[in-house]
Scaffold this motif. Structure first.
Motif, PDB file in Angstrom:
ATOM      1  N   SER A 180       0.821  -1.268   0.181  1.00 55.89           N
ATOM      2  CA  SER A 180       0.055  -0.123   0.302  1.00 55.89           C
ATOM      3  C   SER A 180       1.289   0.981  -0.182  1.00 55.89           C
ATOM      4  O   SER A 180       2.078   1.233   0.420  1.00 55.89           O
ATOM      5  N   LYS A 220      -5.193   1.352   9.110  1.00 65.09           N
ATOM      6  CA  LYS A 220      -5.864   1.168   9.431  1.00 65.09           C
ATOM      7  C   LYS A 220      -6.437   0.590   7.623  1.00 65.09           C
ATOM      8  O   LYS A 220      -7.034  -0.709   7.400  1.00 65.09           O
ATOM      9  N   GLY A 221      -5.461   1.295   6.482  1.00 69.05           N
ATOM     10  CA  GLY A 221      -5.782   0.986   5.226  1.00 69.05           C
ATOM     11  C   GLY A 221      -4.928   0.084   4.668  1.00 69.05           C
ATOM     12  O   GLY A 221      -5.644  -0.810   4.028  1.00 69.05           O
ATOM     13  N   LYS A 224      -6.180  -2.924   6.002  1.00 68.86           N
ATOM     14  CA  LYS A 224      -7.090  -3.711   5.102  1.00 68.86           C
ATOM     15  C   LYS A 224      -7.241  -4.304   3.757  1.00 68.86           C
ATOM     16  O   LYS A 224      -8.140  -3.673   2.483  1.00 68.86           O
ATOM     17  N   LYS A 226      -6.009  -1.812   1.013  1.00 69.06           N
ATOM     18  CA  LYS A 226      -5.531  -0.364   0.609  1.00 69.06           C
ATOM     19  C   LYS A 226      -5.060  -0.432  -0.547  1.00 69.06           C
ATOM     20  O   LYS A 226      -4.015  -0.320   0.144  1.00 69.06           O
ATOM     21  N   ILE A 229      -3.893   5.246  -0.473  1.00 64.84           N
ATOM     22  CA  ILE A 229      -4.391   5.564   1.488  1.00 64.84           C
ATOM     23  C   ILE A 229      -4.320   7.031   0.828  1.00 64.84           C
ATOM     24  O   ILE A 229      -3.240   8.134   1.526  1.00 64.84           O
TER      25      ILE A 229
END
Length: 264
Positions: A180, A220-221, A224, A226, A229
């Motif tokens: 990410s 958090k991203g 998850k 992602k 971000i």
């Protein structure tokens, strides 16, 4: 390996890196923290150990020095540490007219923001690939999408991080390692940053974030899965809108907005 997972964070002694360290510790994640040997990292270690029941190892070094990343890797191997999260946070920037900034300072930005990040990924990716699930989080910037006058080398370096992260994610998508990239807008990490925010006036308050906010959103991203971000809805909208403007118009607008850096 010792069976315990560790999160490796560079630039962990202050700002966003320190905030990432706390956000990870709060989640019960053991840590390997890396920063310059200026005495601040030991204070971060003590602060975390006083609040959370996690293991915290520290390694102080200038990562731009020859062989530094290799030394860090050897430390992790000697300690038999299982690394399942790599947060490449270390980075520097500057503002001003390109010709007025010392070449050594410009190249230092490239060395830390780009070369160190590539070395970190190259050395630690094989360790991450040994895990059932692992993560790499690279620190770019909202400015990766905005080639800013008076911050030419910095925004160029962050554009590299952005592109590299997306490409690496695609290469690794069939394996256990997720990649990410976090692209925050302005973040107040020190007194110098606060002065830069003041130079932009009230409009900066609309997009500015504090380090703990960026770290929480970024972590958090990452967990998850992602891809990109961007903390803050306004920042996200600005990035999207910037892609709609013709380049010539966008660049003239950016020059006017960031002219405050021209005399730095």
């Amino acid at each position: 390996m010792n069976g315990e997972n560790f999160t490796l964070i560079t630039g962990a002694s202050m700002g966003i890196g320190k905030a990432f360290s706390k956000a990870c510790a709060e989640r019960g994640m053991n840590l390997v923290l890396v920063a310059l040997p200026d005495g601040q990292l030991a204070d971060v270690q003590k602060e975390i150990l006083a609040l959370w029941k996690v293991k915290v190892y520290i390694f102080t070094i200038d990562l731009t020095e020859k062989g530094a990343v290799k030394q860090l890797y050897a430390f992790c191997m000697d300690m038999k540490l299982t690394i399942n999260v790599l947060i490449n946070n270390a980075g520097i920037g500057t503002g001003g007219r390109f010709e007025n900034i010392a070449l050594e300072k410009q190249l230092k930005i490239v060395d830390l923001n780009n070369k160190v990040l590539v070395r970190m990924c190259h050395y630690f990716l094989p360790l991450l690939q040994q895990q059932e699930k692992a993560y790499i989080l690279n620190m770019s910037s909202m400015e990766a999408n905005l080639p800013l006058p008076y911050k030419a080398v910095y925004t160029g370096s962050k554009n590299f991080v952005y592109a590299f992260s997306l490409a690496l994610r695609e290469e690794l998508k069939r394996g256990p390692v997720g990649v990410s990239v976090v692209c925050p807008g302005p973040v107040v990490t020190n007194a110098e940053g606060l002065e830069r925010m003041k130079a932009h006036g009230n409009r900066a308050n609309l997009v500015v974030f504090m380090p703990d906010e960026v770290a929480e959103i970024g972590l958090k991203g990452l967990l998850k899965g992602k891809t990109i971000i961007i903390p803050g809805k306004i920042n996200w909208v600005l990035v999207k809108l910037s892609r709609l403007f013709p380049t010539a118009i966008k660049m003239r607008l950016l020059e006017r907005l960031f002219r405050v850096y021209s005399s730095d």
